[in-house]
Design a protein around this motif. Structure first.
Motif, PDB file in Angstrom:
ATOM      1  N   ASP A  68       0.825  -1.210   0.000  1.00 28.28           N
ATOM      2  CA  ASP A  68       0.000   0.000   0.000  1.00 28.28           C
ATOM      3  C   ASP A  68       0.858   1.259   0.000  1.00 28.28           C
ATOM      4  N   GLU A  69       1.955   1.193   0.726  1.00 31.11           N
ATOM      5  CA  GLU A  69       2.870   2.338   0.773  1.00 31.11           C
ATOM      6  C   GLU A  69       3.474   2.599  -0.609  1.00 31.11           C
ATOM      7  N   LYS A  70       3.910   1.542  -1.277  1.00 32.66           N
ATOM      8  CA  LYS A  70       4.475   1.699  -2.625  1.00 32.66           C
ATOM      9  C   LYS A  70       3.455   2.303  -3.587  1.00 32.66           C
ATOM     10  N   ALA A  71       2.217   1.789  -3.519  1.00 31.05           N
ATOM     11  CA  ALA A  71       1.175   2.299  -4.407  1.00 31.05           C
ATOM     12  C   ALA A  71       0.912   3.776  -4.136  1.00 31.05           C
ATOM     13  N   ALA A  72       0.837   4.139  -2.839  1.00 27.96           N
ATOM     14  CA  ALA A  72       0.579   5.537  -2.488  1.00 27.96           C
ATOM     15  C   ALA A  72       1.733   6.436  -2.921  1.00 27.96           C
ATOM     16  N   ALA A  73       2.968   5.958  -2.751  1.00 33.58           N
ATOM     17  CA  ALA A  73       4.128   6.758  -3.144  1.00 33.58           C
ATOM     18  C   ALA A  73       4.207   6.913  -4.659  1.00 33.58           C
ATOM     19  N   THR A  74       3.879   5.844  -5.374  1.00 28.98           N
ATOM     20  CA  THR A  74       3.883   5.915  -6.841  1.00 28.98           C
ATOM     21  C   THR A  74       2.838   6.912  -7.328  1.00 28.98           C
ATOM     22  N   GLN A  75       1.657   6.856  -6.716  1.00 30.20           N
ATOM     23  CA  GLN A  75       0.612   7.828  -7.063  1.00 30.20           C
ATOM     24  C   GLN A  75       1.080   9.250  -6.756  1.00 30.20           C
ATOM     25  N   ALA A  76       1.744   9.426  -5.611  1.00 33.21           N
ATOM     26  CA  ALA A  76       2.203  10.758  -5.213  1.00 33.21           C
ATOM     27  C   ALA A  76       3.195  11.332  -6.225  1.00 33.21           C
ATOM     28  N   ILE A  77       4.120  10.517  -6.692  1.00 38.15           N
ATOM     29  CA  ILE A  77       5.095  10.992  -7.681  1.00 38.15           C
ATOM     30  C   ILE A  77       4.376  11.577  -8.898  1.00 38.15           C
ATOM     31  N   GLY A  78       3.369  10.846  -9.363  1.00 40.36           N
ATOM     32  CA  GLY A  78       2.631  11.318 -10.527  1.00 40.36           C
ATOM     33  C   GLY A  78       1.912  12.626 -10.272  1.00 40.36           C
ATOM     34  N   LEU A  79       1.283  12.749  -9.096  1.00 39.54           N
ATOM     35  CA  LEU A  79       0.537  13.969  -8.790  1.00 39.54           C
ATOM     36  C   LEU A  79       1.468  15.152  -8.532  1.00 39.54           C
ATOM     37  N   PHE A  80       2.625  14.883  -7.928  1.00 36.89           N
ATOM     38  CA  PHE A  80       3.599  15.966  -7.777  1.00 36.89           C
ATOM     39  C   PHE A  80       3.970  16.531  -9.143  1.00 36.89           C
ATOM     40  N   ALA A  81       4.249  15.629 -10.070  1.00 40.38           N
ATOM     41  CA  ALA A  81       4.638  16.056 -11.418  1.00 40.38           C
ATOM     42  C   ALA A  81       3.501  16.816 -12.105  1.00 40.38           C
ATOM     43  N   LEU A  82       2.290  16.283 -11.997  1.00 43.86           N
ATOM     44  CA  LEU A  82       1.137  16.895 -12.662  1.00 43.86           C
ATOM     45  C   LEU A  82       0.939  18.340 -12.217  1.00 43.86           C
ATOM     46  N   HIS A  83       1.076  18.576 -10.923  1.00 43.61           N
ATOM     47  CA  HIS A  83       0.756  19.907 -10.399  1.00 43.61           C
ATOM     48  C   HIS A  83       1.966  20.844 -10.336  1.00 43.61           C
ATOM     49  N   ALA A  84       3.153  20.302 -10.117  1.00 42.41           N
ATOM     50  CA  ALA A  84       4.338  21.174 -10.058  1.00 42.41           C
ATOM     51  C   ALA A  84       4.857  21.536 -11.444  1.00 42.41           C
ATOM     52  N   LYS A  85       4.480  20.743 -12.428  1.00 37.00           N
ATOM     53  CA  LYS A  85       4.819  21.008 -13.832  1.00 37.00           C
ATOM     54  C   LYS A  85       6.336  21.125 -14.017  1.00 37.00           C
ATOM     55  N   SER A  86       6.800  22.208 -14.624  1.00 40.83           N
ATOM     56  CA  SER A  86       8.228  22.310 -14.965  1.00 40.83           C
ATOM     57  C   SER A  86       9.119  22.330 -13.734  1.00 40.83           C
ATOM     58  N   SER A  87       8.568  22.695 -12.564  1.00 44.54           N
ATOM     59  CA  SER A  87       9.374  22.677 -11.334  1.00 44.54           C
ATOM     60  C   SER A  87       9.776  21.261 -10.945  1.00 44.54           C
ATOM     61  N   TYR A  88       9.139  20.287 -11.546  1.00 43.42           N
ATOM     62  CA  TYR A  88       9.458  18.897 -11.224  1.00 43.42           C
ATOM     63  C   TYR A  88      10.659  18.384 -12.019  1.00 43.42           C
ATOM     64  N   ALA A  89      11.219  19.224 -12.866  1.00 42.67           N
ATOM     65  CA  ALA A  89      12.293  18.812 -13.776  1.00 42.67           C
ATOM     66  C   ALA A  89      13.440  18.062 -13.097  1.00 42.67           C
ATOM     67  N   PRO A  90      13.936  18.500 -11.912  1.00 42.17           N
ATOM     68  CA  PRO A  90      15.082  17.791 -11.310  1.00 42.17           C
ATOM     69  C   PRO A  90      14.803  16.335 -10.954  1.00 42.17           C
ATOM     70  N   TYR A  91      13.530  15.973 -10.869  1.00 41.46           N
ATOM     71  CA  TYR A  91      13.168  14.628 -10.410  1.00 41.46           C
ATOM     72  C   TYR A  91      12.648  13.758 -11.550  1.00 41.46           C
ATOM     73  N   LEU A  92      12.623  14.311 -12.745  1.00 44.50           N
ATOM     74  CA  LEU A  92      11.997  13.614 -13.860  1.00 44.50           C
ATOM     75  C   LEU A  92      12.719  12.314 -14.200  1.00 44.50           C
ATOM     76  N   GLU A  93      14.023  12.365 -14.305  1.00 43.12           N
ATOM     77  CA  GLU A  93      14.791  11.190 -14.731  1.00 43.12           C
ATOM     78  C   GLU A  93      14.650  10.040 -13.741  1.00 43.12           C
ATOM     79  N   GLU A  94      14.818  10.341 -12.443  1.00 43.27           N
ATOM     80  CA  GLU A  94      14.706   9.287 -11.435  1.00 43.27           C
ATOM     81  C   GLU A  94      13.279   8.747 -11.359  1.00 43.27           C
ATOM     82  N   SER A  95      12.296   9.640 -11.505  1.00 41.03           N
ATOM     83  CA  SER A  95      10.893   9.205 -11.480  1.00 41.03           C
ATOM     84  C   SER A  95      10.620   8.234 -12.610  1.00 41.03           C
ATOM     85  N   LEU A  96      11.134   8.541 -13.793  1.00 41.53           N
ATOM     86  CA  LEU A  96      10.918   7.658 -14.935  1.00 41.53           C
ATOM     87  C   LEU A  96      11.521   6.278 -14.677  1.00 41.53           C
ATOM     88  N   LYS A  97      12.701   6.234 -14.084  1.00 37.97           N
ATOM     89  CA  LYS A  97      13.324   4.944 -13.773  1.00 37.97           C
ATOM     90  C   LYS A  97      12.424   4.122 -12.851  1.00 37.97           C
TER      91      LYS A  97
END
Length: 987
Positions: free
Chosen positions: A581-610
């Motif tokens: 459940d923790e993994k699922a919640a964290a995975t969902q959070a990564i996506g929502l952080f990116a969706l709402h922070a937009k270009s500010s999420y750039a430093p985390y894009l590469e690691e998130s994709l991995k």
């Protein structure tokens, strides 16, 4: 090879791990040689210890597929005869079962090729043997063979039915009865023909007899098999008939028996839940709703001491049943439930069920019993989940009691109280503002608790803060947010998975309300999400009982040549649930952080994709689902980040490639329908956002994947059914709705270029429109075709003759959704179908089909709106083909539109065109037109564009008739007259 292999098999079974690994590696090497098959057969028959014989059979099952075609006919015959000998002579049950599994694999190839004609006669003979072992293993083989050569059994269906019934009634052997039950279950999974499914109803009395006998003898696991069979019958489209009474009676007996195991009772309750979900009309027809509620309602108050897993608690399962019944049979369910729930005989006068339930709950919140209070919190949360502004009259007394309870109750009650407050806040939205400050102040107390016994409460409090923030909005929360963020982050040091899970959910909610303002928190929260995503989950495979040989020996290292077959045998994969459940919640959070922070999420894009690439192939569907959702958000970030970058197009293309590759692979290879549906939705969104030029390189793969899904041959569809019968209806509605959204998306981005592609998909799509299909299938097809016609334009003309009979028939459907979609579709076919649609016979048939939808007998406003849209399109295309003097009065009478405002521009645009062109038929209806325009311009639901359109219509009428309009205008209400004055020409 035989001698060396025997030593390796013995070595593999040794307790020394290093020895086992060495043996496994050498076995892998030897297993590449086809001669391993006769060597394994030799050890299966001659090895002194059962463990070695069992392991030989396991390896045979894994490697036989790859080597079978390379074996000589003599060796093949040796293999078959040795396996039959093992089944009939072997003393060890585990070895017999392992040998039976090999037979099942070989039969997949040998029986269709006519190379094993004596297999089925042997099994029939074996199943009637005087020896219990023979009867049992024959039934086990019948079960497993349905997965590989099920078609072969169709010719023997009647004989098999008699055999299974006889074995179900075997009084001398529990094992035979259990095997018979399993065989019935296997045949049910394979059988998708409606008539054959109906015949399985004859088994129900025998199944119930066996189950009752076994329950009396303490053999509860047999009863569980019966529930699995009932589950299959209930989920099938075939009617249960009078059998539903017997199933309900038995299930109620079991779930009422407190002396039975919680798991057994839970499965009985689950059967009632499935009946409520899939066969609610049968419960209504056979008057079973009240008997069910008479058992379920008392279970709500049953104490749960001794139940280790909350999910198995009878009270919670019963609450889910009542909730499901309330959704599907509300008028029948609410009165008896509320009668039970009421603590007073004085119920208030009611106008809706909420006005009965909430006063009852308000009383229960003040009960002296903690158990009653806890149940009332659950009830409140359940009802509020489906409420909106209806809660407002009760909001103040509810919150008064809940806030008092929150400060004066035990920890356990405080947690359930927080859940109830969260549901109230979600329902009340902005009306919750007066209570938000007090709730948030109390949550600060909980969010700093550090004792182990308090961490569940801290997790609930963290969740509640996020819910309250969503309800009241950014403006009110942002100034007071920092201490809550700080407390949430500090909770990660407490090593409590549930708290981390809820905290990721909290951060997700805050990201949603803060949008780009959340960027300031990214350096603090993203590493926490990454950490949870990278946790070791401790997963483990639990193999099906019939493959117990592998599980016992732990032999998982040698790969199988028949992976699909092996996968079907994995019963479940267990994992430390909190970490999952923790993994699922964290995975969902990564996506929502990116969706709402937009270009500010750039430093985390590469690691998130991995991480997301890895999680898209994760073993559990909850994590895969969130990964697939998040990947789409990563693409959005990449597009924002790289738009002004020198290497932007290449980098964006790289991310697009990754996302599309995973989505296409998921569509065809993932075995979970919800995950596949989400991948389809991703593709729909990406196609719409990126356009044809960006998507063109993937179109061939996308069309191939879509075709596979329409043919019901993707992995997620094969998991339920191996049948190729085009009448097979065992697909998931949500999945196919998502698949059907793909075609309009392709048509929208390709336009008329979709013409050459559409024929590949048309016939597989039309399979779902057959009369034998359920109504939701047919309307899915009609809706899809309507949108394709809308987007593709003229090329739809060549399909009109094939589609029109279906669409005209659907106009008369008993289902409102079907009528609505058919009306929309017929309008789009007329608009885009060219001369082929404009044959006088089609227009006449269409008008006759639409006419009932305009009458008082049509109960659905949305259907009427879409019918008006269809007539408008017909008029705009060929007004000369429409008897306007008859059609327009009926047309105007149903206006203004009541529900589907997407039809506004079409409907009012049609009327405006007729007026501006001075059509004599429309100008004879000026009073009706003026009244219509007045209602449209004052409607808060209509857009400024629509109001301007009808305003031009009104202005033109004034210019035509001048002072002659005054008597009509004087009959309007002041509000309508004032609204129209704004559109009158200035004198």
């Amino acid at each position: 090879m035989s001698q060396s292999l025997e030593l390796l098999l013995i070595q593999f079974l040794m307790p020394d791990n290093d020895a086992r690994r060495q043996a496994e590696e050498q076995i892998k090497r030897l297993a590449k040689d086809p001669q391993v098959i006769p060597a394994l057969i030799h050890h299966l028959r001659t090895a002194k210890t059962p463990n070695v014989r069992q392991l030989s059979a396991v390896l045979l099952r894994k490697k036989i597929t790859g080597h079978w075609a390379k074996l000589s006919s003599q060796i093949r015959q040796l293999v078959k005869s040795s396996l039959i000998e093992s089944i009939t002579i072997e003393h060890s049950p585990l070895v017999r079962r392992a040998s039976a599994n090999v037979v099942s694999i070989i039969a997949k190839y040998a029986v269709p090729a006519g190379e094993w004609p004596d297999l089925l006669p042997f099994l029939f003979q074996c199943s009637q043997s005087a020896q219990e072992d023979h009867r049992e293993v024959a039934l086990i083989l019948f079960s497993s063979l349905t997965e590989t050569i099920g078609n072969t059994f169709q010719a023997h269906f009647t004989d098999l039915q008699s055999l299974l019934l006889k074995c179900l009634q075997d009084e001398t052997s529990t094992r035979v009865r259990v095997a018979a039950l399993k065989a019935v279950g296997s045949f049910l999974e394979f059988t998708h023909d409606g008539a054959e499914l109906v015949r399985f109803r004859e088994f129900i009395p025998s199944i119930l007899n066996v189950s009752r006998q076994c329950l009396a003898n303490g053999e509860e696991d047999v009863a569980a098999i019966a529930f699995e069979i009932f589950d299959e019958l209930i989920e099938s489209p075939a009617p249960l008939g009078d059998s539903v009474r017997s199933i309900v009676q038995f299930s109620l007996e079991v779930c009422s028996s407190q002396n039975l195991e919680s798991n057994t009772r839970h499965q009985a309750i689950q059967i009632i839940s499935w009946l409520a979900k899939y066969k609610s009309s049968s419960l209504k027809k056979h008057k079973l709703v009240i008997p069910i509620l008479q058992v379920m309602c008392p279970l709500l108050a049953e104490a749960t001491e001794g139940v280790e897993l909350d999910d198995l608690a009878a009270d919670r399962a019963a609450a889910e049943v009542i909730d499901t019944m309330a959704i599907n049979l509300p008028k029948l369910v609410f009165p008896p439930v509320l009668e039970f729930a009421s603590l007073s005989s004085q119920n208030p006068e009611i106008t809706s069920h909420y006005e009965i339930v909430l006063p009852c709950i308000l009383n229960a919140l003040e009960d002296v019993s903690d158990e009653v209070k806890e149940k009332s919190y659950y009830a409140l949360a359940a009802f509020c989940d489906n409420m909106g502004e209806e809660i407002l009259p009760f909001l103040d007394p509810l919150m008064g009691r809940l806030l008092t309870a929150l400060q004066n109750s035990s920890r356990n009650l405080q947690e359930t109280c927080m859940s109830a407050i969260g549901s109230v806040a979600t329902a009340a939205e902005q009306a919750f503002v007066p209570y938000a400050e007090r709730v948030l102040e109390l949550m600060k107390i909980f969010m700093v608790l550090t004792n182990d016994e308090d961490l569940c409460s801290r997790a609930r409090a963290t969740e509640l803060v996020g819910i309250v923030a969503m309800a009241v909005g950014r403006m009110r929360v942002e100034p007071i947010l920092p201490p809550f963020i700080e407390a949430a982050i500090s909770g990660f040091s407490l090593e409590f998975s549930e708290l981390r899970e809820y905290t990721h959910g909290f951060f997700s909610n805050i990201a949603e309300i803060m949008d780009d303002g959340f960027a300031q928190y990214l350096p603090h929260v993203v590493p926490l999400a990454f950490s949870s995503c990278n946790l070791d989950d401790g997963s483990a495979v639990d193999i099906d009982e019939s493959d117990g040989d592998e599980n016992v020996n732990g032999f998982g290292g040698v790969s199988s040549d028949d992976d699909v077959h092996d996968e079907q045998r994995v019963r479940n994969i267990s994992i430390r649930t909190g970490v999952l459940d923790e993994k699922a919640a964290a995975t969902q959070a990564i996506g929502l952080f990116a969706l709402h922070a937009k270009s500010s999420y750039a430093p985390y894009l590469e690691e998130s994709l991995k991480i997301l690439i890895k999680h898209s192939g994760y073993f559990h569907e909850d994590v895969r689902l969130q990964a697939v959702v998040a990947l789409k958000h990563m693409l959005t970030v990449a597009q924002a980040v790289y738009q002004n970058h020198n290497e932007g197009p290449a980098k964006t293309r790289e991310v697009l490639d990754t996302v599309m590759r995973i989505c296409i692979k998921t569509m065809t290879e993932d075995d979970d329908k919800e995950v596949v549906a989400q991948a389809c939705q991703n593709v729909v969104d990406i196609v719409k956002d990126c356009g044809y030029i960006a998507i063109e390189p993937y179109m061939d793969q996308l069309v191939a994947a879509t075709l596979l899904l329409l043919q019901e041959k993707s992995a997620c569809q094969q998991a339920e059914s191996e049948s190729d019968d085009d009448e097979d209806a065992s697909h998931d509605e949500v999945l196919m709705d998502a698949v059907s959204d793909l075609l309009p998306a392709y048509a929208k981005c390709m336009g008329s270029h979709f013409g050459p592609v559409f024929p590949k998909l048309f016939e597989p799509l039309m399979k779902f429109a057959k009369a034998s299909r359920p109504p939701q299938d047919r309307t899915m097809v009609v809706a899809c075709l309507a949108e394709v016609a809308q987007e593709m334009g003229a090329p739809i003309a060549s399909y009109v003759d094939g589609l029109m009979p279906l669409v005209l028939k659907e106009l008369a459907s008993a289902e409102a959704t079907n009528r609505r979609n058919a009306a929309f579709c017929v309008g789009e076919l007329c608009k885009n179908g060219g001369e082929s649609t404009l044959k006088q016979r089609y227009y006449g048939e269409i008008l006759r089909g639409l006419h009932p939808l305009f009458g008082e007998a049509e109960p659905d406003d949305a259907v009427r709106d879409n019918a008006a849209g269809a007539v408008a399109r017909m008029i705009m295309v060929r007004p000369d083909c429409i008897p306007l003097n008859q059609v327009l009065p009926v047309f105007l009478k149903v206006l203004p539109l009541k529900e589907d405002r997407e039809e506004s521009l079409t409907v009012y645009g049609c009327i405006c065109n007729l007026v501006l062109s001075s059509n004599p038929q429309i100008l004879s209806l000026v009073p009706e037109l003026v009244n219509l325009v007045a209602q449209v311009v004052v409607s808060p639901a209509e857009t400024p564009e629509v109001k301007a359109l009808v305003g031009r219509l009104f202005s033109h009428l004034i210019s035509l008739y001048g002072h002659q309009m005054q008597p009509i205008l004087s009959n309007l209400s002041p509000a309508h007259a004032n609204a129209l004055a704004a559109f009158a020409p200035k004198s």
